[in-house]
Write a protein that holds these residues in place. Structure first.
Motif, PDB file in Angstrom:
ATOM      1  N   UNK A  72      51.249  17.504  15.925  1.00 56.30           N
ATOM      2  CA  UNK A  72      51.910  18.145  14.822  1.00 56.30           C
ATOM      3  C   UNK A  72      51.442  19.351  14.295  1.00 56.30           C
ATOM      4  N   UNK A  73      52.293  20.219  13.533  1.00 61.23           N
ATOM      5  CA  UNK A  73      51.852  21.644  13.275  1.00 61.23           C
ATOM      6  C   UNK A  73      50.452  21.846  12.817  1.00 61.23           C
ATOM      7  N   UNK A  74      50.038  20.864  11.987  1.00 63.92           N
ATOM      8  CA  UNK A  74      48.812  21.174  11.240  1.00 63.92           C
ATOM      9  C   UNK A  74      47.553  21.102  12.671  1.00 63.92           C
ATOM     10  N   UNK A  75      47.542  20.228  13.486  1.00 66.46           N
ATOM     11  CA  UNK A  75      46.839  20.219  14.479  1.00 66.46           C
ATOM     12  C   UNK A  75      46.847  21.009  15.269  1.00 66.46           C
ATOM     13  N   UNK A  76      48.242  21.597  15.848  1.00 65.15           N
ATOM     14  CA  UNK A  76      48.469  22.675  16.909  1.00 65.15           C
ATOM     15  C   UNK A  76      47.893  23.812  16.461  1.00 65.15           C
ATOM     16  N   UNK A  77      47.811  23.966  14.904  1.00 61.90           N
ATOM     17  CA  UNK A  77      47.441  25.455  14.604  1.00 61.90           C
ATOM     18  C   UNK A  77      45.947  25.551  14.808  1.00 61.90           C
ATOM     19  N   UNK A  78      45.430  24.713  15.049  1.00 61.20           N
ATOM     20  CA  UNK A  78      43.853  24.721  15.555  1.00 61.20           C
ATOM     21  C   UNK A  78      43.472  24.783  16.866  1.00 61.20           C
ATOM     22  N   UNK A  79      44.483  24.807  17.850  1.00 59.14           N
ATOM     23  CA  UNK A  79      44.189  24.706  19.146  1.00 59.14           C
ATOM     24  C   UNK A  79      43.943  25.995  19.635  1.00 59.14           C
ATOM     25  N   UNK A  80      42.941  26.174  20.289  1.00 60.11           N
ATOM     26  CA  UNK A  80      42.443  27.293  20.966  1.00 60.11           C
ATOM     27  C   UNK A  80      42.155  27.505  21.996  1.00 60.11           C
ATOM     28  N   UNK A  81      42.962  28.011  22.995  1.00 58.88           N
ATOM     29  CA  UNK A  81      42.943  27.812  24.577  1.00 58.88           C
ATOM     30  C   UNK A  81      43.761  26.379  24.905  1.00 58.88           C
ATOM     31  N   UNK A  82      43.389  25.752  25.725  1.00 57.24           N
ATOM     32  CA  UNK A  82      44.289  24.601  26.239  1.00 57.24           C
ATOM     33  C   UNK A  82      43.879  23.339  25.622  1.00 57.24           C
ATOM     34  N   UNK A  83      42.581  22.998  25.629  1.00 54.90           N
ATOM     35  CA  UNK A  83      42.259  21.853  25.057  1.00 54.90           C
ATOM     36  C   UNK A  83      41.286  21.938  23.840  1.00 54.90           C
ATOM     37  N   UNK A  84      40.781  22.808  23.441  1.00 56.45           N
ATOM     38  CA  UNK A  84      39.896  22.931  22.332  1.00 56.45           C
ATOM     39  C   UNK A  84      40.518  23.222  20.988  1.00 56.45           C
ATOM     40  N   UNK A  85      39.965  22.416  19.819  1.00 57.42           N
ATOM     41  CA  UNK A  85      40.569  22.265  18.616  1.00 57.42           C
ATOM     42  C   UNK A  85      39.658  22.985  17.983  1.00 57.42           C
ATOM     43  N   UNK A  86      39.575  24.114  17.112  1.00 59.83           N
ATOM     44  CA  UNK A  86      38.603  24.522  16.275  1.00 59.83           C
ATOM     45  C   UNK A  86      38.738  24.104  14.682  1.00 59.83           C
ATOM     46  N   UNK A  87      38.331  22.976  14.351  1.00 60.01           N
ATOM     47  CA  UNK A  87      38.454  22.370  13.240  1.00 60.01           C
ATOM     48  C   UNK A  87      37.723  23.045  11.805  1.00 60.01           C
ATOM     49  N   UNK A  88      38.263  23.700  11.039  1.00 62.86           N
ATOM     50  CA  UNK A  88      37.318  24.216  10.106  1.00 62.86           C
ATOM     51  C   UNK A  88      37.437  23.540   8.697  1.00 62.86           C
ATOM     52  N   UNK A  89      38.736  22.854   8.607  1.00 58.84           N
ATOM     53  CA  UNK A  89      38.925  22.178   7.116  1.00 58.84           C
ATOM     54  C   UNK A  89      39.429  20.753   7.643  1.00 58.84           C
ATOM     55  N   UNK A  90      39.045  19.612   7.129  1.00 53.36           N
ATOM     56  CA  UNK A  90      39.580  18.450   7.457  1.00 53.36           C
ATOM     57  C   UNK A  90      40.320  17.790   6.254  1.00 53.36           C
ATOM     58  N   UNK A  91      41.521  17.269   6.269  1.00 49.66           N
ATOM     59  CA  UNK A  91      42.128  16.485   5.187  1.00 49.66           C
ATOM     60  C   UNK A  91      42.569  15.063   5.982  1.00 49.66           C
ATOM     61  N   UNK A  92      43.040  14.418   5.139  1.00 53.32           N
ATOM     62  CA  UNK A  92      43.475  13.099   5.562  1.00 53.32           C
ATOM     63  C   UNK A  92      44.706  13.357   6.777  1.00 53.32           C
ATOM     64  N   UNK A  93      45.487  14.327   6.355  1.00 56.19           N
ATOM     65  CA  UNK A  93      46.359  14.464   7.327  1.00 56.19           C
ATOM     66  C   UNK A  93      46.034  14.691   8.498  1.00 56.19           C
ATOM     67  N   UNK A  94      45.090  15.775   8.680  1.00 54.50           N
ATOM     68  CA  UNK A  94      44.672  16.228   9.732  1.00 54.50           C
ATOM     69  C   UNK A  94      43.715  15.213  10.791  1.00 54.50           C
TER      70      UNK A  94
END
Length: 124
Positions: free
Chosen positions: A81-103
């Motif tokens: 979904x857009x919220x998770x996709x917006x944290x994708x850097x490169x092909x398979x690494x997600x940079x999670x800086x903030x975490x809420x229930x939706x993410x």
């Protein structure tokens, strides 16, 4: 919403631990956690003794969530979904800086989808 990296790490790790077993935690430390399948398999004609599933690592200003199923099936990006996709850097690494229930829910869904893919392919 939390921005504390250790809390983010712990919450995502809790989701990942549900897949242990069949996955093996190769790294299980306060700042690094990795899940592997240690089943002999063949991928694209190459024999492997293991396959990486997912991992977490605390970095200086984010928590890295590494999700390998997306390497094996690029169409998995379509389930993010857009919220998770917006944290994708490169092909398979997600940079999670903030975490809420939706993410967190989106990460949970991704793990479920990746698990089903690995199971379907006989990798676990």
């Amino acid at each position: 919403m939390t921005t504390d990296r250790k809390q983010i790490f712990d919450q995502i790790k809790k989701l990942m631990e549900k897949y242990e077993p069949p996955f093996i935690a190769r790294s299980d430390f306060d700042s690094r956690y990795e899940l592997w399948s240690e089943k002999e398999i063949e991928i694209d004609g190459r024999k492997r003794k293991e396959v990486y599933f997912a991992g977490l690592i605390i970095q200086s200003n984010y928590v890295g969530f590494y999700f390998m199923p997306v390497y094996t099936d690029s169409s998995l990006k379509n389930v993010f979904e857009p919220e998770l996709l917006s944290t994708l850097k490169g092909k398979s690494c997600f940079h999670i800086k903030k975490l809420d229930k939706k993410l967190l829910s989106q990460i949970k869904k991704s793990l479920e989808t990746g698990f089903k893919l690995y199971k379907k392919r006989g990798w676990i």
